[in-house]
Design a protein around this motif. Structure first.
Motif, short mmCIF file in Angstrom:
data_model
loop_
_atom_site.label_atom_id
_atom_site.label_comp_id
_atom_site.label_asym_id
_atom_site.label_seq_id
_atom_site.Cartn_x
_atom_site.Cartn_y
_atom_site.Cartn_z
N GLU A 182 70.84 75.99 98.22
CA GLU A 182 69.45 75.49 97.80
C GLU A 182 70.03 74.58 96.45
O GLU A 182 69.46 73.62 96.18
N ALA A 198 70.98 70.90 97.51
CA ALA A 198 69.82 70.25 97.76
C ALA A 198 68.95 70.04 96.60
O ALA A 198 68.67 68.57 96.50
N SER A 257 69.99 62.97 105.86
CA SER A 257 70.96 63.78 105.91
C SER A 257 72.38 63.51 105.16
O SER A 257 73.33 64.36 105.03
N SER A 269 76.49 67.02 98.19
CA SER A 269 76.86 68.24 99.28
C SER A 269 77.39 69.54 99.27
O SER A 269 77.64 69.97 97.99
#
Length: 304
Positions: A196, A199, A100, A204
């Motif tokens: 997306e 990621a 995370s 972030s």
């Protein structure tokens, strides 16, 4: 004291190091991919990246070492750890090892690598300062802003999110913001596309948002309430006002008018409970002064 470098200067410096990385790993700019920061730090810059606990409160995210030094960490249970670090060590707080924290971890590595790049390129003005201190601790959460930190942050962003890579990701995601307006809501497909993109690039949401704002893809701050959200909440309120009865009686015309301006009523007896301001949010429990019923109210959804 650090040399004064503009954003354009730092972008050119980042471009040279990205070219070295792409050449070493045979990556083409026609089909660009994000930099693997640990790989970049070790193979291009010759840094030793380590993950160790640096603090117990999250105040220090990373450490850049320029000469042999001792570093003491006091953990939350009072345990004292003393570590000896060597030149060109980059130490990242082990709290960032979780999946995370990928974006924060990558940015911290890039930030520490940026300190080394600047010290290597400008030893006469940047290098002397860091050699006197031995190391630089990256205190993102409670540190005082400085020119050195701004330069390291800017260079880190250019390494992680160079313009050509962001443009390629925009094209891949089919991101389209004709007016530069972004709604930070699942109702806006562009918001999901940007998540997306973040990621895939290993950054972030905050980092990609700031970068897109700098590139004028997003203009102004993201808006938190999408028009579809407003319509959805209005429909919920209308269904509630039409279907809920008080003592088996529907809302009167007067009550419906009062409901439209924020008044909410007891679900048992229909007595006025409160008038909601549009900016309110959260959950409250409120007691009807007429019948004594205690109702739980979610202010964010404007329920009674």
């Amino acid at each position: 004291m650090a040399r004064y470098l503009s954003r354009a200067d730092l972008s050119r410096i980042a471009g040279k190091y990205i070219d070295q990385y792409y050449t070493r790993f045979e990556i083409s700019k026609d089909d660009p991919s994000p930099i693997n920061l640990e790989q970049f730090a070790s193979s291009v810059l010759g840094l030793n990246v380590k993950m160790l606990p640096l603090c117990s409160d999250g105040s220090i995210l990373g450490l850049t070492v320029f000469q042999k030094c001792r570093f003491t960490v006091i953990l939350g249970d009072g345990t004292k750890l003393v570590e000896v670090f060597m030149p060109r060590d980059v130490v990242i707080d082990s709290a960032l090892a979780a999946d995370s924290c990928t974006g924060c971890r990558n940015f911290t590595i890039a930030h520490e690598a940026a300190h080394h790049i600047l010290a290597d390129l400008f030893p006469n003005d940047y290098g002397k300062a860091v050699m006197c201190r031995g190391h630089i601790a990256y205190r993102e959460r409670n540190g005082q802003p400085s020119w050195e930190e701004w330069q390291a942050n800017t260079l880190a962003a250019e390494l992680l999110m160079p313009t050509f890579l962001v443009n390629a990701e925009i094209e891949r995601a089919a991101l389209c913001l004709p007016n530069g307006i972004l709604y930070k809501s699942a109702s806006d497909p562009n918001y999901n596309k940007i998540l997306e993109m973040a990621a895939r690039m290993g950054v972030s949401w905050s980092a990609i948002r700031i970068r897109l704002q700098q590139m004028q893809v997003i203009k102004g701050k993201p808006i938190h309430c999408h028009p579809l959200d407003i319509i959805r909440f209005w429909r919920i309120n209308m269904i509630q006002s039409n279907n809920r009865s008080f003592k088996n009686k529907p809302l009167s015309n007067i009550q419906q008018a009062q409901f439209s301006i924020g008044w909410r009523f007891c679900p048992v007896c229909g007595h006025k409970l409160y008038q909601k301001d549009e900016s309110c949010s959260g959950t409250i429990r409120i007691k009807c002064l007429k019948c004594g019923n205690v109702a739980t109210v979610d202010l964010a959804y404007r329920r009674r």
